[in-house]
Design a protein around this motif. Structure first.
Motif, mmCIF file in Angstrom:
data_model
loop_
_atom_site.group_PDB
_atom_site.id
_atom_site.type_symbol
_atom_site.label_atom_id
_atom_site.label_comp_id
_atom_site.label_asym_id
_atom_site.label_seq_id
_atom_site.Cartn_x
_atom_site.Cartn_y
_atom_site.Cartn_z
ATOM 1 N N TYR A 221 -29.493 13.048 -8.217
ATOM 2 C CA TYR A 221 -28.603 12.313 -7.314
ATOM 3 C C TYR A 221 -28.934 12.668 -5.870
ATOM 4 O O TYR A 221 -29.093 13.833 -5.525
ATOM 5 C CB TYR A 221 -27.148 12.688 -7.616
ATOM 6 C CG TYR A 221 -26.139 12.221 -6.592
ATOM 7 C CD1 TYR A 221 -25.546 10.968 -6.688
ATOM 8 C CD2 TYR A 221 -25.776 13.049 -5.521
ATOM 9 C CE1 TYR A 221 -24.615 10.544 -5.751
ATOM 10 C CE2 TYR A 221 -24.845 12.635 -4.583
ATOM 11 C CZ TYR A 221 -24.270 11.383 -4.693
ATOM 12 O OH TYR A 221 -23.348 10.976 -3.755
ATOM 13 N N PHE A 262 -27.360 2.684 -12.193
ATOM 14 C CA PHE A 262 -26.320 3.061 -13.146
ATOM 15 C C PHE A 262 -26.413 2.192 -14.410
ATOM 16 O O PHE A 262 -26.146 2.654 -15.516
ATOM 17 C CB PHE A 262 -24.944 2.925 -12.510
ATOM 18 C CG PHE A 262 -24.732 3.843 -11.336
ATOM 19 C CD1 PHE A 262 -24.771 5.225 -11.492
ATOM 20 C CD2 PHE A 262 -24.513 3.334 -10.067
ATOM 21 C CE1 PHE A 262 -24.582 6.075 -10.419
ATOM 22 C CE2 PHE A 262 -24.320 4.175 -8.984
ATOM 23 C CZ PHE A 262 -24.357 5.547 -9.160
ATOM 24 N N MET A 292 -20.896 9.177 -9.320
ATOM 25 C CA MET A 292 -21.431 9.085 -10.674
ATOM 26 C C MET A 292 -20.408 8.542 -11.672
ATOM 27 O O MET A 292 -20.748 7.751 -12.553
ATOM 28 C CB MET A 292 -21.910 10.458 -11.147
ATOM 29 C CG MET A 292 -23.203 10.932 -10.511
ATOM 30 S SD MET A 292 -24.610 9.860 -10.895
ATOM 31 C CE MET A 292 -24.635 9.906 -12.680
ATOM 32 N N ASN A 294 -18.335 6.235 -12.173
ATOM 33 C CA ASN A 294 -17.851 4.886 -11.875
ATOM 34 C C ASN A 294 -17.593 4.127 -13.178
ATOM 35 O O ASN A 294 -17.765 4.665 -14.276
ATOM 36 C CB ASN A 294 -18.868 4.149 -10.998
ATOM 37 C CG ASN A 294 -20.261 4.164 -11.601
ATOM 38 O OD1 ASN A 294 -20.439 3.823 -12.762
ATOM 39 N ND2 ASN A 294 -21.244 4.579 -10.804
ATOM 40 N N ILE A 297 -20.731 4.088 -15.618
ATOM 41 C CA ILE A 297 -21.033 5.363 -16.266
ATOM 42 C C ILE A 297 -19.942 5.748 -17.262
ATOM 43 O O ILE A 297 -20.219 6.381 -18.292
ATOM 44 C CB ILE A 297 -21.235 6.481 -15.221
ATOM 45 C CG1 ILE A 297 -22.457 6.170 -14.360
ATOM 46 C CG2 ILE A 297 -21.385 7.838 -15.886
ATOM 47 C CD1 ILE A 297 -23.763 6.101 -15.132
#
Length: 338
Positions: A221, A262, A292, A294, A297
């Motif tokens: 990330y 993603f 991350m 979201n 995910i």
């Protein structure tokens, strides 16, 4: 008779005093010897020739850079270190004499003492302060890939410039070679072997843990963006050495990974998702968890089973390749997944 007894007593006292003095001298000599040994003065094998961990590397600015063997005449006493992994190993085995390191990034907590003014700032990982380094009069300079462009200029300061970095094509092999270099130069082979033995033990444990999962994906990330890593890549050792099964091999191998979205993670749907926080490694504020986790995910198996593992940025991105960091990496994964 009294005079004879007195003479005997005096002689006995003189013998005792002389013995005590000799004992004190021996103790002092032992202490001096120990001190000299801690500085490497008793290291055998000098002059010794040291080979780099890799023979060549590619630099955008300088093209192909070839690293040469270095012959050291004596144990280095003034040491400049650009590679944090090698600094990690030197710190672990008790090497003294480090005079300068780059200070443009966030050091892992266990190396934070090197951020003090006791150690000169020699620039950034990609932009050495050549004049400042020359002023330190180093006996040796240890570098890795980020300094390859400046290899010839650094050699003008001292011919003893040694490449000790890892290589993604053989990460584990080059890591082990770097530890051997440290042990050989400073007479710390036994200490290095002890640390490597601990790593080997931890490796067996993490391999057992890895066998419990069918699919894994390693990502990095960086300020809201993601990169993906497969085998034979910068973090491919999570698969190759730790034993985790990659969810796909269809990822471009590069030092910073392949661009990833993603949606791609959801399509691959790994059971375990590793996320290395590069943003934190640069010292910037990281929003990794909120970015991350979201709606996309949250649909993955890794999220549903609480198998998203956020890995320490400075540790994984900056200081890998040292005996302390490699053990800490394995322990971090064990702690998160056990």
């Amino acid at each position: 008779m009294k005079n004879l007894k007195l003479l005997t007593l005096v002689l006995a006292m003189m013998v005792f005093v002389l013995a005590a003095c000799n004992s004190g001298n021996e103790s002092t000599n032992d202490s001096n010897t120990s001190s000299e040994q801690s500085k490497g003065a008793s290291v055998d094998g000098y002059p010794m020739t040291i080979s780099p961990t890799i023979a060549t590397t590619e630099s955008e600015e300088a093209g192909t850079v070839a690293f040469k063997d270095v012959t050291l005449e004596k144990v280095p006493e003034r040491i400049v270190v650009f590679d944090y992994g090698f600094l990690d190993t030197l710190d672990a085995i008790g090497v003294e004499g480090i005079v300068g390191i780059p200070k443009d990034t966030t050091l892992p907590a266990y190396l934070s003492k090197y951020a003090s003014d006791d150690y000169a700032n020699i620039g950034t990982l990609k932009a050495p302060l050549l004049e400042d380094i020359a002023a330190l009069e180093p006996d040796v300079i240890f570098i890795s890939s980020r300094q390859a462009t400046f290899y010839e200029q650094l050699k003008e300061i001292t011919p003893n410039v040694i490449f000790v970095g890892t290589n993604q094509n053989d990460y584990w092999g080059t890591f082990l070679k770097s530890t051997e270099i440290a042990g050989k130069i400073f007479g710390k082979e036994d200490e290095v072997k002890e640390h490597v033995a601990k790593i080997d033990t931890a490796l067996e444990e993490v391999k057992g843990l890895a066998s419990e999962f069918d699919t894994t994906l390693v990502t990095m990330y960086n300020e809201g963006k993601l990169s993906g890593f497969a085998t034979n890549s910068r973090f491919g050792y999570i698969y190759d050495i730790y034993g985790f099964v990659p969810v796909t091999e269809d990822i471009e191998a590069s030092s910073h990974g392949s661009n990833f979205g993603f949606e791609a993670i959801l399509d691959f749907d790994p059971q375990v998702l590793f996320v290395i926080d590069r943003t934190a490694a640069t010292g910037a504020t990281s929003n990794i968890a909120s970015d991350m986790e979201n709606d996309i995910i949250k649909q993955t198996t890794a999220y549903k089973n609480n198998r998203i593992v956020y890995l320490d940025g400075p540790l994984w991105y900056l200081s890998g390749g040292g005996v302390q960091s490699e053990l800490a990496k394995i322990q971090e994964i064990l702690n998160e997944l056990k």
